[in-house]
Structures are given as C-alpha cells and as structure tokens.
Write a protein that holds these residues in place. Sequence first.
Motif, PDB file in Angstrom:
ATOM      1  N   LEU A  86      -8.155  50.598  42.346  1.00 57.78           N
ATOM      2  CA  LEU A  86      -6.732  50.754  42.652  1.00 57.78           C
ATOM      3  C   LEU A  86      -6.371  50.003  43.923  1.00 57.78           C
ATOM      4  CD1 LEU A  86      -4.064  52.017  41.753  1.00 57.78           C
ATOM      5  CD2 LEU A  86      -4.661  54.036  43.119  1.00 57.78           C
ATOM      6  N   ASN A  89      -5.584  46.559  43.169  1.00 62.09           N
ATOM      7  CA  ASN A  89      -4.479  46.434  42.209  1.00 62.09           C
ATOM      8  C   ASN A  89      -4.917  46.421  40.753  1.00 62.09           C
ATOM      9  OD1 ASN A  89      -2.374  46.421  44.151  1.00 62.09           O
ATOM     10  ND2 ASN A  89      -2.920  44.316  44.639  1.00 62.09           N
ATOM     11  N   ASP A  90      -6.029  47.050  40.465  1.00 68.48           N
ATOM     12  CA  ASP A  90      -6.487  47.200  39.090  1.00 68.48           C
ATOM     13  C   ASP A  90      -6.300  48.665  38.712  1.00 68.48           C
ATOM     14  OD1 ASP A  90      -8.597  47.978  37.020  1.00 68.48           O
ATOM     15  OD2 ASP A  90      -8.664  45.791  36.934  1.00 68.48           O
ATOM     16  N   ARG A  91      -5.645  48.917  37.606  1.00 68.76           N
ATOM     17  CA  ARG A  91      -5.270  50.275  37.236  1.00 68.76           C
ATOM     18  C   ARG A  91      -6.188  50.917  36.173  1.00 68.76           C
ATOM     19  NH1 ARG A  91      -1.014  50.644  40.257  1.00 68.76           N
ATOM     20  NH2 ARG A  91       0.833  49.369  40.260  1.00 68.76           N
ATOM     21  N   VAL A  94      -6.998  54.625  36.790  1.00 64.55           N
ATOM     22  CA  VAL A  94      -5.920  55.578  37.077  1.00 64.55           C
ATOM     23  C   VAL A  94      -6.104  56.913  36.350  1.00 64.55           C
ATOM     24  CG1 VAL A  94      -3.439  55.987  36.729  1.00 64.55           C
ATOM     25  CG2 VAL A  94      -4.216  53.918  37.887  1.00 64.55           C
ATOM     26  N   LEU A 115      -2.828  57.205  44.883  1.00 63.41           N
ATOM     27  CA  LEU A 115      -1.919  57.095  43.739  1.00 63.41           C
ATOM     28  C   LEU A 115      -0.462  57.076  44.194  1.00 63.41           C
ATOM     29  CD1 LEU A 115      -3.780  59.563  41.385  1.00 63.41           C
ATOM     30  CD2 LEU A 115      -3.415  57.126  40.901  1.00 63.41           C
ATOM     31  N   ILE A 120       2.106  55.303  41.280  1.00 61.37           N
ATOM     32  CA  ILE A 120       1.607  55.382  39.908  1.00 61.37           C
ATOM     33  C   ILE A 120       2.338  56.484  39.145  1.00 61.37           C
ATOM     34  CG2 ILE A 120      -0.433  55.867  38.485  1.00 61.37           C
ATOM     35  CD1 ILE A 120      -0.597  53.174  39.965  1.00 61.37           C
TER      36      ILE A 120
END
Length: 177
Positions: A86, A89-91, A94, A115, A120
């Motif tokens: 995260l 910037n990789d989700r 999540v 988060l 998010i």
Amino acid sequence: MKTVEKIIQGLASGDVERQVAAVEQASVVVGELAAAAVNAFEHGPNHFLIAERLHMLGTTTVPYLQDLLRRPTNEETKTLAALVLLQLNDRMGVPILLAEVEEGSDYAGLCANHLAQANIDGTEAAIVRRLAAARLDEVDLIVSLVIALRKMGRELPSDLSCRFNGDTVPWQIRTLL
C-alpha cells in the motif's frame, strides 16, 4: 563489490553504450537485492523491522511482495507485506488490511491509519465496526482507530460517541471526543 564499482564506472563513463549496459546491469542487481530483502523479511526473526524499511527499495519489491501474498505464510507476514504494498501504491493487499482492522490485533490501528491515509473504500465502515466491537480496555486500539477516522475527515457515529463518553471510559478515549 566489484560489480557495483563496475556499474558506477559504466554510468560515469560518458559512453552511451557503457551507460546503457550499466543501467541494465544495475537493474538486475537491484532486482536481486529486492528479492533478497523480501526473503529476509519473510524468513527473518523480526518481520516488522524489515517491513518498515522495504518501501525504501521502491517498486522493485512489488512483484516479490505480491508473490508472498499468494503463498501460504503467517498472517503477520501477509499483513506487513500488504502494508508495504500500500505504501508503494499497490492495492493487492487491501482486503488483508481491511480484515486486520476488523478482526486483527497487533496491527489493526496501523492498518487503519494507512488505509485512511490512502483513502481506501471500505475503511470507514471497517473502523466503525471494529470500534463498535472494541472493549473499553483496548485504549490504544480505540485511540488509533478514532485518529484514523478523523484522518479521513469523518467523525464518530453518535452511538459510538455516547459509548466512549461515559465516566467509566478511560480518559485517553474521552479526551478524543
């Protein structure tokens, strides 16, 4: 050390062919370092200390961290890998982070704050559900979750505000309201 010195010399050479070759070689070395760092994170004695520094290697670590999430491994490792992803910037992680907010223990507040910072979807609902289920003696957790909620520009729902405002509620919680 010779490899790094050779790369640096190639980059400084002023010759475009040597520079291009040096950049390609550097890319391979950085990829190997990223893979080794993620391996140390997964198998080392203290996951957190490595995880909090992995983002410094940048997006080179992303495919290795994503691969780690796909493999069976312990929940702490998956949670920390998802946090690093995260940050980069990789989700992909999540859902793991949202589950940690709702059901986890050690990293629920940290996950909520990350988060919230990344804005998010689903974070507010996960925080509110966790706050509703939290015991009043979970002071640090409640404080972290309220701060995350505010980071998102949200306030406590009125029922939770009432719950956290009683005389038996620890002062650390009451002062947030």
